[in-house]
Every structure is written in structure tokens, then in C-alpha cells.
Scaffold this motif. Structure first.
Motif, PDB file in Angstrom:
ATOM      1  N   PHE A   1       3.880  10.580  -6.546  1.00 21.01           N
ATOM      2  CA  PHE A   1       4.954  11.082  -7.411  1.00 21.01           C
ATOM      3  C   PHE A   1       4.585  11.088  -8.896  1.00 21.01           C
ATOM      4  O   PHE A   1       5.370  11.590  -9.712  1.00 21.01           O
ATOM      5  CB  PHE A   1       6.218  10.240  -7.214  1.00 21.01           C
ATOM      6  N   LEU A   2       3.405  10.576  -9.249  1.00 21.62           N
ATOM      7  CA  LEU A   2       3.021  10.551 -10.652  1.00 21.62           C
ATOM      8  C   LEU A   2       2.766  11.949 -11.223  1.00 21.62           C
ATOM      9  O   LEU A   2       3.312  12.290 -12.283  1.00 21.62           O
ATOM     10  CB  LEU A   2       1.790   9.654 -10.833  1.00 21.62           C
TER      11      LEU A   2
ATOM     12  N   LYS B   1       0.833  -1.211   0.000  1.00 15.22           N
ATOM     13  CA  LYS B   1       0.000   0.000   0.000  1.00 15.22           C
ATOM     14  C   LYS B   1       0.863   1.254   0.000  1.00 15.22           C
ATOM     15  O   LYS B   1       0.571   2.235  -0.722  1.00 15.22           O
ATOM     16  CB  LYS B   1      -0.910  -0.023   1.228  1.00 15.22           C
TER      17      LYS B   1
ATOM     18  N   GLY C   1       2.239  16.963  -5.834  1.00 16.23           N
ATOM     19  CA  GLY C   1       2.551  15.817  -4.982  1.00 16.23           C
ATOM     20  C   GLY C   1       1.818  15.875  -3.654  1.00 16.23           C
ATOM     21  O   GLY C   1       1.386  14.846  -3.115  1.00 16.23           O
TER      22      GLY C   1
ATOM     23  N   ALA D   1       2.840   5.890  -2.830  1.00 16.36           N
ATOM     24  CA  ALA D   1       4.013   6.668  -3.222  1.00 16.36           C
ATOM     25  C   ALA D   1       4.072   6.852  -4.733  1.00 16.36           C
ATOM     26  O   ALA D   1       4.411   7.943  -5.227  1.00 16.36           O
ATOM     27  CB  ALA D   1       5.285   5.973  -2.723  1.00 16.36           C
ATOM     28  N   SER D   2       3.723   5.796  -5.466  1.00 17.20           N
ATOM     29  CA  SER D   2       3.734   5.920  -6.927  1.00 17.20           C
ATOM     30  C   SER D   2       2.678   6.905  -7.401  1.00 17.20           C
ATOM     31  O   SER D   2       2.916   7.682  -8.342  1.00 17.20           O
ATOM     32  CB  SER D   2       3.516   4.542  -7.563  1.00 17.20           C
ATOM     33  N   VAL D   3       1.504   6.927  -6.739  1.00 18.01           N
ATOM     34  CA  VAL D   3       0.453   7.872  -7.117  1.00 18.01           C
ATOM     35  C   VAL D   3       0.858   9.296  -6.759  1.00 18.01           C
ATOM     36  O   VAL D   3       0.608  10.244  -7.521  1.00 18.01           O
ATOM     37  CB  VAL D   3      -0.879   7.491  -6.441  1.00 18.01           C
TER      38      VAL D   3
ATOM     39  N   PHE E   1       3.912   1.564  -1.165  1.00 17.21           N
ATOM     40  CA  PHE E   1       4.513   1.726  -2.488  1.00 17.21           C
ATOM     41  C   PHE E   1       3.492   2.220  -3.500  1.00 17.21           C
ATOM     42  O   PHE E   1       3.810   3.051  -4.371  1.00 17.21           O
ATOM     43  CB  PHE E   1       5.108   0.397  -2.957  1.00 17.21           C
ATOM     44  N   SER E   2       2.259   1.733  -3.417  1.00 12.84           N
ATOM     45  CA  SER E   2       1.211   2.156  -4.359  1.00 12.84           C
ATOM     46  C   SER E   2       0.894   3.637  -4.194  1.00 12.84           C
ATOM     47  O   SER E   2       0.781   4.382  -5.179  1.00 12.84           O
ATOM     48  CB  SER E   2      -0.056   1.317  -4.141  1.00 12.84           C
TER      49      SER E   2
ATOM     50  N   TYR F   1      -1.514  13.306  -1.588  1.00 14.26           N
ATOM     51  CA  TYR F   1      -1.238  12.863  -0.209  1.00 14.26           C
ATOM     52  C   TYR F   1      -2.309  13.389   0.739  1.00 14.26           C
ATOM     53  O   TYR F   1      -2.806  12.648   1.605  1.00 14.26           O
ATOM     54  CB  TYR F   1       0.136  13.351   0.224  1.00 14.26           C
TER      55      TYR F   1
ATOM     56  N   THR G   1       5.938  13.863 -11.791  1.00 15.68           N
ATOM     57  CA  THR G   1       6.678  13.257 -12.895  1.00 15.68           C
ATOM     58  C   THR G   1       6.123  13.713 -14.240  1.00 15.68           C
ATOM     59  O   THR G   1       6.873  13.995 -15.186  1.00 15.68           O
ATOM     60  CB  THR G   1       6.615  11.725 -12.795  1.00 15.68           C
TER      61      THR G   1
END
Length: 320
Positions: A270-271, A261, A307, A266-268, A263-264, A311, A274
Motif C-alpha cells: 500500500f506504500l 510478515k 499496489g 501489506a505496508s509495502v 503486516f510488513s 504483490y 499512498t
């Protein structure tokens, strides 16, 4: 080690054995062998006129040959539970009952035999003949199994409290220790169940052999009833062990899910930054922000805000 026993004022007394004449005395009604030497084996074979099984043969007795009657007498080969610092094991004990004398043989000393000898030594009338010794050993074995099962239940209760408490029990080291404890108790419970099943088979054969008097048969049936209740208890413990193992596996899956969760999320998070960085990294000539003095700070601020926004949204939803 070779031991021989007689009755003195109703108590079981061990006598010294130095020759075949000592062992052949009519008052000797129980001979006990623990990992005997060759000389002790020869001495017993000469008196009993029976060839003793070798140690490896004692462990490899076929299922069909564990209980039988032949010219030497009535043979019973049963598992007895043995516990030490290394864990639990089932040790085969060989019984030979012939003409009012009992011969027992095993590879190592057992707590059951020590406890039985103590009781027969301090309690007058506890045993009166070889058949009483045989039944008494089995009765003490059932009591010993009951104590072991009580210990298993107590250990499982502590594991349950550890799992429900959480905290350090939920880290990797705590989980590994908990799984190890559950597996160890499952192993002990399984060995006790095998011991009980084998004892019940031996006692049922003894009952069918008509080698006991009426009072001894009544005592034997009481032992069989105790065996049945303990068998039911082992089934309950297996259910408890399975429940605890499922609970621990569930906690492990939850812990792993939390990691996935993170990692998921965190990827959202930072998307969007990016995407913004990729957009302004294309360096097309017609992009108006390329010549803007505040373009770089604006892109940095935009990436930070993009970002923070996901969050904040996840935090508000309670997903973090």
C-alpha cells in the motif's frame, strides 16, 4: 482409619481392632494409620508408647529429622507419590520400626499401599516380618513410580505427534493445550524425581542402620539399583520436555512472525498507492493532470497497478 495386620498361612491378613489388647497382640507386626482420629491416635500411643506427630508436623518435618533412631526405634519419613484427578502430589509417610513391629502413618490412602496389601494377601510368603513389609512397600513404590514415568513418556509421545502433525495443533487453542500438557508432565516428572531421591536417602539410611538380615540387604540394594535407573530416566524425560517446549515456543514464534510478515508486506503493497494519492492530493495549479478529463481514472489505475506490482514481485520470489 486404623488397621492392624498379622500373618495367616504366609498371607497378610487384617484383623479387627476394638481395644488396646487387640492391638498389643504379639502376632500383630504391622499397624497402619490413615488420617487417624483422636481416639485411634490415643490407642496407638498407649500401645507403642510413642507420641504420634500431628498432621501439620508430618508435612513440615525438617530435612535433618526425616531419618533417625531414638528410644522408640528407627524412624523413616519418606515422600510417596499420590495421583488423582487434580494432578500429582508428594505425600509424607512416617515409618516406625521397633522390636519387630512396624507402624506407618499418613494423611491419605495411597495406591502404593493398596497394591502392596493386595500382593501380600494373595501371595504366600510375600512377607514374613515387619522388615519385609517395610522393604515391600518401598519396592512397590518404585514400581509405581516407574509406571508413572511410563505414563509421562506416553503422554509426551502424543504431544510430539501433535506438534509434528501441525494443523489444528498450531492454532492458538491447540498451542495453549500443548503447552499445558507439557507443563503438567514436567510437574509430574519433577515430583517423581523428588520422590525417588527421598526414597534413596531413606533406604540408604536403612541400610546403614544394620536393621536387616543379609537377604533383606540384598533386596534393598536391588531396589537402590532400580532407583538409580529411574533417576536416569527422569533426566531423559526432562530433556525431552525441554526439547518439546523449545519446539512449541519455536512454532509460536513462527506463527507470530507470519503475522508480522503479513503486516510488513501489506505496508509495502500500500506504500506506492499512498505516494501516488498524496502526490495528486497536493492540488497545485501547475499540475497538468488537474484539468485532464481522464486524470481521475488514470490516478486510480496507477494506484492499483502500483499496489499489484509489489504483490506480484513478492509472490514470484516465494515470500508469500
Amino acid at each position: 482409619m486404623l488397621s492392624a495386620f498379622v500373618l495367616s498361612q504366609g498371607r497378610l491378613i487384617q484383623i479387627p481392632i476394638e481395644s488396646a489388647a487387640d492391638l498389643a497382640r504379639p502376632e500383630v507386626f504391622w499397624v497402619d494409620l490413615v488420617d487417624p482420629t483422636d481416639a485411634e491416635r490415643d490407642l496407638v500411643e498407649s500401645v507403642f508408647r510413642y507420641e504420634l506427630p500431628e498432621d501439620e508436623d508430618l508435612e513440615d518435618i525438617e530435612e535433618s529429622a526425616r531419618c533417625y533412631v531414638d528410644h522408640a526405634g528407627l524412624h523413616l519419613n519418606s515422600y510417596f507419590l499420590h495421583q488423582d484427578s487434580e494432578g500429582a502430589a508428594n505425600v509424607t509417610v512416617s515409618f516406625l520400626l521397633n522390636r519387630g513391629r512396624l507402624l506407618t502413618m499418613r494423611q491419605e490412602e495411597l495406591a502404593v499401599f493398596r497394591l502392596f496389601r493386595l500382593r501380600a494377601r494373595v501371595q504366600p510368603g510375600f512377607v514374613e516380618n515387619a522388615e519385609d513389609v517395610l522393604l515391600g512397600i518401598y519396592a512397590v513404590a518404585v514400581e509405581y513410580d516407574a509406571d508413572v514415568l511410563e505414563g509421562v513418556y506416553t503422554k509426551l509421545e502424543s504431544v510430539s505427534a501433535r506438534v509434528l502433525k501441525g494443523g489444528d495443533a498450531l492454532n492458538d487453542e491447540g498451542m495453549a493445550e500443548t503447552v499445558s500438557d507439557i507443563a503438567q508432565q514436567e510437574d509430574i516428572n519433577g515430583k517423581v524425581r523428588l520422590d525417588l531421591m527421598d526414597t534413596r536417602r531413606s533406604l540408604s539410611f536403612l541400610l546403614r542402620s544394620r536393621s536387616l538380615n543379609h537377604e533383606q540387604e540384598t533386596d534393598l540394594r536391588e531396589i537402590l539399583r532400580d532407583l538409580e535407573s529411574l533417576n536416569n530416566h527422569t533426566a531423559f524425560l526432562f530433556d525431552k520436555i525441554n526439547f518439546l517446549m523449545d519446539a512449541v515456543m519455536g512454532l509460536i514464534n513462527l506463527a507470530q512472525s507470519k503475522i508480522i510478515k503479513i503486516f510488513s508486506i501489506a505496508s509495502v503493497v500500500f506504500l506506492p498507492p499512498t505516494v501516488i494519492a498524496s502526490t495528486y492530493g497536493m492540488n497545485f495549479q501547475m499540475m497538468p493532470e488537474l484539468n485532464w478529463e481522464l486524470g481521475y481514472p488514470f490516478a486510480i489505475a496507477l494506484m492499483i497497478l502500483s499496489g499489484i506490482a509489489p504483490y506480484w514481485f513478492f509472490k514470484r520470489k516465494g515470500w508469500l
